[in-house]
Design a protein around this motif. Structure first.
Motif, mmCIF file in Angstrom:
data_model
loop_
_atom_site.group_PDB
_atom_site.id
_atom_site.type_symbol
_atom_site.label_atom_id
_atom_site.label_comp_id
_atom_site.label_asym_id
_atom_site.label_seq_id
_atom_site.Cartn_x
_atom_site.Cartn_y
_atom_site.Cartn_z
ATOM 1 N N ALA A 102 -0.118 10.573 -2.177
ATOM 2 C CA ALA A 102 0.109 9.244 -1.592
ATOM 3 C C ALA A 102 1.521 8.719 -1.824
ATOM 4 C CB ALA A 102 -0.927 8.268 -2.133
ATOM 5 N N PRO A 103 2.137 8.909 -2.994
ATOM 6 C CA PRO A 103 3.508 8.404 -3.168
ATOM 7 C C PRO A 103 4.536 9.033 -2.233
ATOM 8 C CG PRO A 103 2.496 8.840 -5.301
ATOM 9 C CD PRO A 103 1.596 9.430 -4.265
ATOM 10 N N PRO A 106 5.433 6.758 1.797
ATOM 11 C CA PRO A 106 5.607 5.307 1.593
ATOM 12 C C PRO A 106 5.575 4.501 2.885
ATOM 13 C CG PRO A 106 7.710 6.436 1.351
ATOM 14 C CD PRO A 106 6.664 7.507 1.446
ATOM 15 N N GLU A 107 5.820 5.126 4.035
ATOM 16 C CA GLU A 107 5.846 4.385 5.293
ATOM 17 C C GLU A 107 4.493 4.341 5.985
ATOM 18 O OE1 GLU A 107 8.490 2.727 6.109
ATOM 19 O OE2 GLU A 107 9.495 3.511 4.334
ATOM 20 N N SER A 108 3.514 5.057 5.466
ATOM 21 C CA SER A 108 2.195 5.092 6.094
ATOM 22 C C SER A 108 1.360 3.917 5.623
ATOM 23 C CB SER A 108 1.485 6.408 5.751
ATOM 24 O OG SER A 108 2.219 7.511 6.254
ATOM 25 N N SER A 109 0.712 3.252 6.570
ATOM 26 C CA SER A 109 -0.088 2.073 6.234
ATOM 27 C C SER A 109 -1.515 2.428 5.848
ATOM 28 C CB SER A 109 -0.115 1.095 7.416
ATOM 29 O OG SER A 109 1.170 0.619 7.709
ATOM 30 N N VAL A 158 -0.555 9.138 -13.316
ATOM 31 C CA VAL A 158 -1.376 8.458 -12.309
ATOM 32 C C VAL A 158 -0.584 8.376 -11.005
ATOM 33 C CG1 VAL A 158 -2.514 6.287 -11.703
ATOM 34 C CG2 VAL A 158 -2.558 7.108 -14.081
ATOM 35 N N PRO A 159 -1.154 8.859 -9.882
ATOM 36 C CA PRO A 159 -0.392 8.828 -8.623
ATOM 37 C C PRO A 159 -0.534 7.524 -7.836
ATOM 38 C CG PRO A 159 -2.412 10.062 -8.316
ATOM 39 C CD PRO A 159 -2.395 9.648 -9.750
ATOM 40 N N ALA A 210 1.696 4.882 -5.622
ATOM 41 C CA ALA A 210 1.240 4.159 -4.437
ATOM 42 C C ALA A 210 0.326 3.015 -4.875
ATOM 43 C CB ALA A 210 0.488 5.099 -3.504
ATOM 44 N N PHE A 211 0.493 1.855 -4.235
ATOM 45 C CA PHE A 211 -0.380 0.706 -4.478
ATOM 46 C C PHE A 211 -1.270 0.542 -3.248
ATOM 47 C CE2 PHE A 211 3.204 0.022 -7.280
ATOM 48 C CZ PHE A 211 2.583 -0.362 -8.461
#
Length: 260
Positions: A102-103, A106-109, A158-159, A210-211
């Motif tokens: 996921a990190p 970053p541009e994927s919603s 943690v990712p 990623a959050f």
């Protein structure tokens, strides 16, 4: 020689104003879909104001200039909520081999991945205060829960984190997170809560984790955005109508009592 035309009756003014703001509200989502958001706001906001000016000239009523100003702000409100509604309803735009990737997107919603585990037992909380001009400050709590692939252990970084924020006295929103998930949306970063989780439980994280937010949480936010997009034209009309009614009341000349 004719005098100035009589002012339009208040009910007719209010009706025209409501129709105009409804049309402005319907136009906003279409422009947001067709144009980049800044261009849609600039073009639509100017257009809303010019509609008011044109109506003021044709109907000889300065009330429509005020309507144009209100319509400008109403358009911006509808456009912002419509853009959020469209964004939160988007299809999956990144399918990952693991949530650990996921990190790297970053541009994927909206992300989809094989089943991941939300470790609510490793949650962190960060508290903050927001000062208000009147009354006590608002106390907030932000929560972050590590999201990890199956087989992860506490020696690995943690990712990603599921995050949420709320007033402090409410039931912790992190308790509603599902234990497992296969899809999530990008969320507002809560690095202070993530750092609290890492420090409390002796964990490490990747450099830019990623959050994320759950799809249920996003569905609620999308519904709110949809209702607000519908409400903006009505709120704008109510503000304009109230100002117009007050102006009409104070501008009507008082009749002097007849002399005996």
């Amino acid at each position: 020689m004719t005098g100035d035309p009589a002012p339009l009756p208040l009910p007719r003014l209010l009706g025209l104003g409501l129709l105009t703001l409804a049309a402005i509200g319907l136009t906003a989502p279409l422009l947001v879909l067709a144009l980049p958001f800044p261009a849609a706001v600039a073009l639509g906001g100017l257009g809303a104001f010019m509609v008011g000016v044109v109506l003021a000239m044709r109907l000889r009523s300065g009330a429509f200039v005020a309507l144009g100003l209100v319509g400008l702000f109403g358009f911006i409100g509808v456009a912002a909520e419509a853009a959020l509604w469209f964004r939160l309803g988007g299809a999956v735009d990144a399918r990952l081999e693991s949530v650990a990737a996921a990190p790297s997107f970053p541009e994927s919603s909206r992300l989809a991945f094989p089943e991941a585990i939300a470790r609510s037992d490793l949650a962190g909380e960060a508290r903050s205060r927001i000062a208000r001009s009147a009354g006590p400050p608002v106390e907030l709590s932000a929560f972050a829960v590590p999201v990890v692939p199956p087989g992860w252990d506490r020696t690995q970084p943690v990712p990603a984190f599921l995050v949420c924020a709320q007033p402090r006295e409410a039931t912790p929103c992190a308790t509603a997170f599902p234990p497992r998930l296969t899809e999530a949306f990008r969320a507002t970063p809560r690095p202070e809560a993530a750092q609290a989780a890492l420090a409390l439980h002796g964990l490490t994280a990747v450099p830019n984790p990623a959050f994320l937010a759950t799809t249920d949480e996003i569905a609620s936010e999308r519904a709110r955005a949809g209702w607000m997009a519908l409400a903006w034209p009505v709120l704008a009309w109510l503000a304009w109508a109230a100002g117009l009614a007050v102006y009409r009341m104070i501008s009507v000349p008082k009749r002097r009592p007849a002399r005996a």
